[in-house]
Design a protein around this motif. Structure first.
Motif, PDB file in Angstrom:
ATOM      1  N   GLU A  29       0.830  -1.201   0.000  1.00 16.83           N
ATOM      2  CA  GLU A  29       0.000   0.000   0.000  1.00 16.83           C
ATOM      3  C   GLU A  29       0.864   1.250   0.000  1.00 16.83           C
ATOM      4  O   GLU A  29       2.020   1.242   0.423  1.00 16.83           O
ATOM      5  N   ILE A  30       0.278   2.338  -0.501  1.00 17.13           N
ATOM      6  CA  ILE A  30       0.981   3.631  -0.549  1.00 17.13           C
ATOM      7  C   ILE A  30       1.010   4.233   0.850  1.00 17.13           C
ATOM      8  O   ILE A  30       0.006   4.255   1.562  1.00 17.13           O
ATOM      9  N   THR A  31       2.175   4.753   1.220  1.00 16.11           N
ATOM     10  CA  THR A  31       2.335   5.342   2.558  1.00 16.11           C
ATOM     11  C   THR A  31       2.684   6.823   2.532  1.00 16.11           C
ATOM     12  O   THR A  31       2.530   7.500   3.543  1.00 16.11           O
ATOM     13  N   ALA A  32       3.163   7.343   1.412  1.00 15.71           N
ATOM     14  CA  ALA A  32       3.544   8.761   1.370  1.00 15.71           C
ATOM     15  C   ALA A  32       3.469   9.289  -0.053  1.00 15.71           C
ATOM     16  O   ALA A  32       3.712   8.562  -1.025  1.00 15.71           O
ATOM     17  N   LEU A  33       3.133  10.591  -0.154  1.00 18.27           N
ATOM     18  CA  LEU A  33       3.078  11.294  -1.438  1.00 18.27           C
ATOM     19  C   LEU A  33       3.924  12.555  -1.328  1.00 18.27           C
ATOM     20  O   LEU A  33       3.881  13.245  -0.311  1.00 18.27           O
ATOM     21  N   GLN A  34       4.681  12.874  -2.384  1.00 16.75           N
ATOM     22  CA  GLN A  34       5.518  14.070  -2.376  1.00 16.75           C
ATOM     23  C   GLN A  34       5.353  14.819  -3.692  1.00 16.75           C
ATOM     24  O   GLN A  34       5.092  14.219  -4.734  1.00 16.75           O
ATOM     25  N   GLY A  35       5.507  16.135  -3.636  1.00 15.30           N
ATOM     26  CA  GLY A  35       5.428  16.933  -4.845  1.00 15.30           C
ATOM     27  C   GLY A  35       5.299  18.403  -4.540  1.00 15.30           C
ATOM     28  O   GLY A  35       5.307  18.818  -3.377  1.00 15.30           O
ATOM     29  N   ASP A  36       5.200  19.208  -5.606  1.00 19.34           N
ATOM     30  CA  ASP A  36       4.981  20.645  -5.452  1.00 19.34           C
ATOM     31  C   ASP A  36       3.538  20.944  -5.842  1.00 19.34           C
ATOM     32  O   ASP A  36       2.624  20.578  -5.119  1.00 19.34           O
ATOM     33  N   GLU A  37       3.333  21.593  -7.002  1.00 22.78           N
ATOM     34  CA  GLU A  37       1.957  21.796  -7.439  1.00 22.78           C
ATOM     35  C   GLU A  37       1.375  20.519  -8.036  1.00 22.78           C
ATOM     36  O   GLU A  37       0.166  20.406  -8.214  1.00 22.78           O
ATOM     37  N   ARG A  38       2.252  19.564  -8.347  1.00 23.11           N
ATOM     38  CA  ARG A  38       1.837  18.270  -8.875  1.00 23.11           C
ATOM     39  C   ARG A  38       2.536  17.160  -8.114  1.00 23.11           C
ATOM     40  O   ARG A  38       3.570  17.368  -7.471  1.00 23.11           O
ATOM     41  N   LEU A  39       1.966  15.973  -8.177  1.00 19.35           N
ATOM     42  CA  LEU A  39       2.590  14.796  -7.576  1.00 19.35           C
ATOM     43  C   LEU A  39       3.893  14.474  -8.291  1.00 19.35           C
ATOM     44  O   LEU A  39       3.951  14.483  -9.522  1.00 19.35           O
ATOM     45  N   ARG A  40       4.958  14.207  -7.510  1.00 25.66           N
ATOM     46  CA  ARG A  40       6.267  13.897  -8.105  1.00 25.66           C
ATOM     47  C   ARG A  40       6.819  12.547  -7.661  1.00 25.66           C
ATOM     48  O   ARG A  40       7.447  11.851  -8.454  1.00 25.66           O
ATOM     49  N   LYS A  41       6.597  12.179  -6.386  1.00 24.97           N
ATOM     50  CA  LYS A  41       7.159  10.932  -5.863  1.00 24.97           C
ATOM     51  C   LYS A  41       6.128  10.194  -5.012  1.00 24.97           C
ATOM     52  O   LYS A  41       5.280  10.815  -4.369  1.00 24.97           O
ATOM     53  N   VAL A  42       6.249   8.862  -5.015  1.00 24.34           N
ATOM     54  CA  VAL A  42       5.329   8.017  -4.253  1.00 24.34           C
ATOM     55  C   VAL A  42       6.137   6.980  -3.480  1.00 24.34           C
ATOM     56  O   VAL A  42       7.090   6.389  -4.007  1.00 24.34           O
ATOM     57  N   THR A  43       5.757   6.776  -2.221  1.00 25.05           N
ATOM     58  CA  THR A  43       6.375   5.735  -1.391  1.00 25.05           C
ATOM     59  C   THR A  43       5.344   4.659  -1.092  1.00 25.05           C
ATOM     60  O   THR A  43       4.217   4.971  -0.725  1.00 25.05           O
ATOM     61  N   TRP A  44       5.728   3.403  -1.283  1.00 22.97           N
ATOM     62  CA  TRP A  44       4.851   2.299  -0.924  1.00 22.97           C
ATOM     63  C   TRP A  44       5.571   1.321  -0.006  1.00 22.97           C
ATOM     64  O   TRP A  44       6.802   1.288   0.044  1.00 22.97           O
ATOM     65  N   LYS A  45       4.781   0.544   0.714  1.00 20.13           N
ATOM     66  CA  LYS A  45       5.339  -0.386   1.695  1.00 20.13           C
ATOM     67  C   LYS A  45       4.746  -1.778   1.496  1.00 20.13           C
ATOM     68  O   LYS A  45       3.539  -1.925   1.327  1.00 20.13           O
ATOM     69  N   ASN A  46       5.619  -2.774   1.510  1.00 20.33           N
ATOM     70  CA  ASN A  46       5.184  -4.167   1.467  1.00 20.33           C
ATOM     71  C   ASN A  46       4.866  -4.609   2.889  1.00 20.33           C
ATOM     72  O   ASN A  46       5.759  -4.687   3.737  1.00 20.33           O
ATOM     73  N   ASN A  47       3.601  -4.893   3.156  1.00 20.02           N
ATOM     74  CA  ASN A  47       3.181  -5.226   4.511  1.00 20.02           C
ATOM     75  C   ASN A  47       3.662  -6.595   4.968  1.00 20.02           C
ATOM     76  O   ASN A  47       3.649  -6.888   6.166  1.00 20.02           O
ATOM     77  N   ALA A  48       4.082  -7.436   4.038  1.00 24.57           N
ATOM     78  CA  ALA A  48       4.590  -8.762   4.407  1.00 24.57           C
ATOM     79  C   ALA A  48       6.036  -8.694   4.867  1.00 24.57           C
ATOM     80  O   ALA A  48       6.428  -9.348   5.841  1.00 24.57           O
ATOM     81  N   THR A  49       6.832  -7.869   4.186  1.00 27.67           N
ATOM     82  CA  THR A  49       8.264  -7.789   4.505  1.00 27.67           C
ATOM     83  C   THR A  49       8.628  -6.544   5.305  1.00 27.67           C
ATOM     84  O   THR A  49       9.696  -6.494   5.925  1.00 27.67           O
ATOM     85  N   GLY A  50       7.746  -5.527   5.241  1.00 21.80           N
ATOM     86  CA  GLY A  50       8.042  -4.262   5.905  1.00 21.80           C
ATOM     87  C   GLY A  50       8.918  -3.338   5.085  1.00 21.80           C
ATOM     88  O   GLY A  50       9.212  -2.219   5.505  1.00 21.80           O
ATOM     89  N   ALA A  51       9.332  -3.779   3.888  1.00 22.00           N
ATOM     90  CA  ALA A  51      10.220  -2.977   3.041  1.00 22.00           C
ATOM     91  C   ALA A  51       9.457  -1.834   2.380  1.00 22.00           C
ATOM     92  O   ALA A  51       8.338  -2.015   1.911  1.00 22.00           O
ATOM     93  N   SER A  52      10.078  -0.653   2.346  1.00 19.64           N
ATOM     94  CA  SER A  52       9.499   0.513   1.683  1.00 19.64           C
ATOM     95  C   SER A  52      10.322   0.897   0.466  1.00 19.64           C
ATOM     96  O   SER A  52      11.535   0.643   0.412  1.00 19.64           O
ATOM     97  N   GLU A  53       9.656   1.532  -0.484  1.00 16.82           N
ATOM     98  CA  GLU A  53      10.341   1.966  -1.705  1.00 16.82           C
ATOM     99  C   GLU A  53       9.740   3.283  -2.160  1.00 16.82           C
ATOM    100  O   GLU A  53       8.519   3.462  -2.139  1.00 16.82           O
ATOM    101  N   THR A  54      10.598   4.229  -2.544  1.00 15.53           N
ATOM    102  CA  THR A  54      10.153   5.513  -3.069  1.00 15.53           C
ATOM    103  C   THR A  54      10.577   5.629  -4.524  1.00 15.53           C
ATOM    104  O   THR A  54      11.746   5.401  -4.847  1.00 15.53           O
ATOM    105  N   ARG A  55       9.632   5.992  -5.396  1.00 19.24           N
ATOM    106  CA  ARG A  55       9.926   6.095  -6.827  1.00 19.24           C
ATOM    107  C   ARG A  55       9.405   7.425  -7.366  1.00 19.24           C
ATOM    108  O   ARG A  55       8.448   8.007  -6.841  1.00 19.24           O
ATOM    109  N   THR A  56      10.053   7.872  -8.427  1.00 22.47           N
ATOM    110  CA  THR A  56       9.622   9.098  -9.106  1.00 22.47           C
ATOM    111  C   THR A  56       8.439   8.753 -10.000  1.00 22.47           C
ATOM    112  O   THR A  56       8.597   8.251 -11.118  1.00 22.47           O
ATOM    113  N   ILE A  57       7.256   9.000  -9.481  1.00 25.65           N
ATOM    114  CA  ILE A  57       6.013   8.688 -10.186  1.00 25.65           C
ATOM    115  C   ILE A  57       5.050   9.854  -9.997  1.00 25.65           C
ATOM    116  O   ILE A  57       4.856  10.325  -8.880  1.00 25.65           O
TER     117      ILE A  57
END
Length: 557
Positions: free
Chosen positions: A442-470
């Motif tokens: 599931e998505i855990t964080a959103l980043q950007g200025d006037e538009r969305l620039r980056k998204v962070t998601w987390k794998n609930n099974a492993t606990g690993a998070s990843e942030t990508r330029t989306i």
């Protein structure tokens, strides 16, 4: 031969104007004589204006001799002719089936002899002469599509292509089949000149430029609908046999069957025909369409079908409340109008849930979308995107977006897709190297200025998070019923879907779609226990009209 082959290759098969025999057919003598019996023959001198853009309820004209020129005015007010109807051809397009303002003007180019068929008699013609009606219907659909493709008879929308309000207005125009041209101020070099010519400053964007150079600065969709004449006039004194709230597949099916069976029918829709299904890029498991059909095309055809039988549509109007203690029932609209109806069919459907993440509201329309159509597809070509959801709508969106994006990431909280998505879509997703499924994520964080620039998601099974330029997320999760306007009028289940099939004491009613209030029915996604599929919604919409007839029978209502 070579030049003929090259000419054939240059024809765009997607352009309606390439299908000349269907879009501008010449009718035979037999059809001409039958059309003549529905109208009156008139001799008109050259230059006679037979209808003008902005009028409602215009007549249908069949040319016996001479011609009628179809034109619009350019920015200097000069007429620009783009179609000429000659001998045994006819005027009109889809607005002949409703009471909206027409998009173009028509005049005789030479001295002409025509058959004028008034609007009421035109409806008799279409239903009484089905072979002629089929020719007219096909031509009208193609003509409207031609207007849209070539921007004829439309308006100009100017604004940043990724801007939330620009997208809002563009979606409204697109989903209502209204021709328009978008000047994207982010990339279009002509946009600056347009803005200067109309004394528009960047802080006033987006703007809609109407014929006659009237400028609407970031208008509400209801105001835009009124200025474009999309909203039909509602008779305040009329009592409709049935009012249908919602124009998704279920509501449109109910409208088709109600109107075709002689009921005075009004459909009330807050945005545009099609509902949630209208935002689907392609529906491939709907009966009778082996190659699939877009939700918007399906809704558009259903709307025309309902209007052909005489149903009225009130577009861009929401029902604010229902007075169910008084007969006939009274529906109060958000613009203050009140509609009276003997029976009410509720088909308001459901909407996708929002993310429970900070920044959701900020980026809504600025990177967060609830539809995946060609319009949204253009915003993210060559980029990575996210689709959140495990249902068929999410699967259709992922497959559609994968054609032009760099990669599609599907995020679901479940273990996989098999339990919630049709097998044909699951297989396509598994076989597509441009689509990756992220289960229990599931998505855990959103980043950007006037538009969305980056998204962070987390794998609930492993606990690993990843942030990508989306910069674009397509949300298609869950379903929240559109029932808040009902107040305490009807019984709802724990998730606020409408209960049907039993009265307040739990006794079975004579229809599975009947509520405890006599004469009020619920169908489609808004109904508790319904199957959330387009085909089932259409089925419920067609079947419920039998119960409406029973309720309206003398001595029952």
């Amino acid at each position: 031969m070579a030049s003929n082959q090259k000419q054939a290759l240059d024809v765009d098969p997607a352009d309606p104007y390439s299908r000349e025999a269907q879009i501008f057919p010449r009718l035979g003598q037999d059809m001409a004589e039958r059309i003549r019996s529905y109208g009156t023959v008139e001799d008109l001198p050259a230059g006679t204006l037979v209808f003008e853009r902005g009028q409602r309820s215009v007549d249908f004209f069949f040319v016996l001799q001479g011609n009628i020129e179809i034109f619009d005015l350019d920015k200097d007010g000069a007429p620009q002719v783009f179609t000429v109807h000659g001998d045994h051809q006819f005027t009109g397009e889809l607005d002949l089936f409703n009471d909206r303002m027409i998009l173009v003007s028509g005049r005789t180019g030479v001295d002409s002899k025509v058959v004028r068929v008034p609007r009421s008699d035109f409806r008799r013609l279409v239903t009484g002469e089905p072979d002629i009606g089929e020719v007219l219907m096909r031509a009208f659909i193609l003509r409207r599509t031609g207007f849209i493709v070539h921007g004829q008879g439309g308006v100009i929308l100017i604004g940043p292509g990724h801007g939330g309000d620009t997208l809002r207005l563009q979606r409204f125009l697109t989903r209502n089949g209204y021709p328009h041209r978008l000047l994207d101020t982010e990339i279009d070099p002509d946009a600056g000149g347009f803005l200067a010519g109309f004394n528009v400053t960047p802080d006033q964007l987006p703007v809609v430029i109407l014929p006659g150079e009237e400028v609407l600065r970031n208008p509400q969709t209801t105001i835009l609908a009124d200025r474009l004449g999309l909203t039909e006039t509602i008779d305040a004194e009329a009592v409709y046999d049935v009012a249908i709230v919602g124009a998704g597949p279920a509501g449109l099916a109910a409208a088709v069957y109600a109107a075709s069976e002689g009921l005075e029918t009004l459909v009330i829709e807050g945005v545009a025909p099609g509902g949630q299904a209208g935002t689907s890029s392609k529906i491939e498991n709907y009966l009778g369409f082996p190659t699939g059909i877009s939700g918007q095309a399906l809704a558009g055809r259903a709307q025309i079908q309902a209007q052909k039988f005489g149903a009225h549509l009130a577009i861009s109007r929401n029902v604010a409340s229902l007075n169910c203690d008084e007969r006939p029932y009274r529906l109060a609209l958000d613009d203050g109008q009140v509609i009276k109806a003997c029976a009410v069919v509720i088909a308001t459907g459901a909407r996708y849930r929002k993310l429970d993440v900070p920044g959701q509201e900020k980026f809504e329309g600025q990177g967060i979308h609830y539809a995946a159509t060609a319009m949204e597809q253009k915003l993210c070509g060559g980029e990575e995107v996210i689709v959140v959801g495990g249902g068929n709508s999410a699967g259709q969106a992922a497959v559609f977006l994968a054609r032009t994006t760099a990669h599609v990431h599907i995020l679901v909280r479940a273990e996989g897709l098999a339990a919630t998505m049709s097998d044909y879509l699951v297989q396509r997703i598994e076989q597509n190297p441009k689509i990756t499924l992220h289960a229990r994520t599931e998505i855990t964080a959103l980043q950007g200025d006037e538009r969305l620039r980056k998204v962070t998601w987390k794998n609930n099974a492993t606990g690993a998070s990843e942030t990508r330029t989306i910069g674009n997320i397509f949300l298609m999760i869950g379903a929240e019923p559109n029932t808040e306007w009902l107040g305490g009028c009807l019984k709802l289940d724990a998730k606020r879907f409408i209960k049907t099939g039993a009265d307040d004491d739990g006794m079975a009613l004579n229809s599975p779609y009947a509520t405890a209030r006599p004469g009020i029915f619920a169908i489609g996604d808004v109904r508790s226990g319904s199957v959330k599929r387009v085909a089932s919604g259409v089925g419920e919409g067609s079947v419920v009209i039998q119960a409406v007839h029973q309720f309206l029978a003398p001595g029952v209502a």
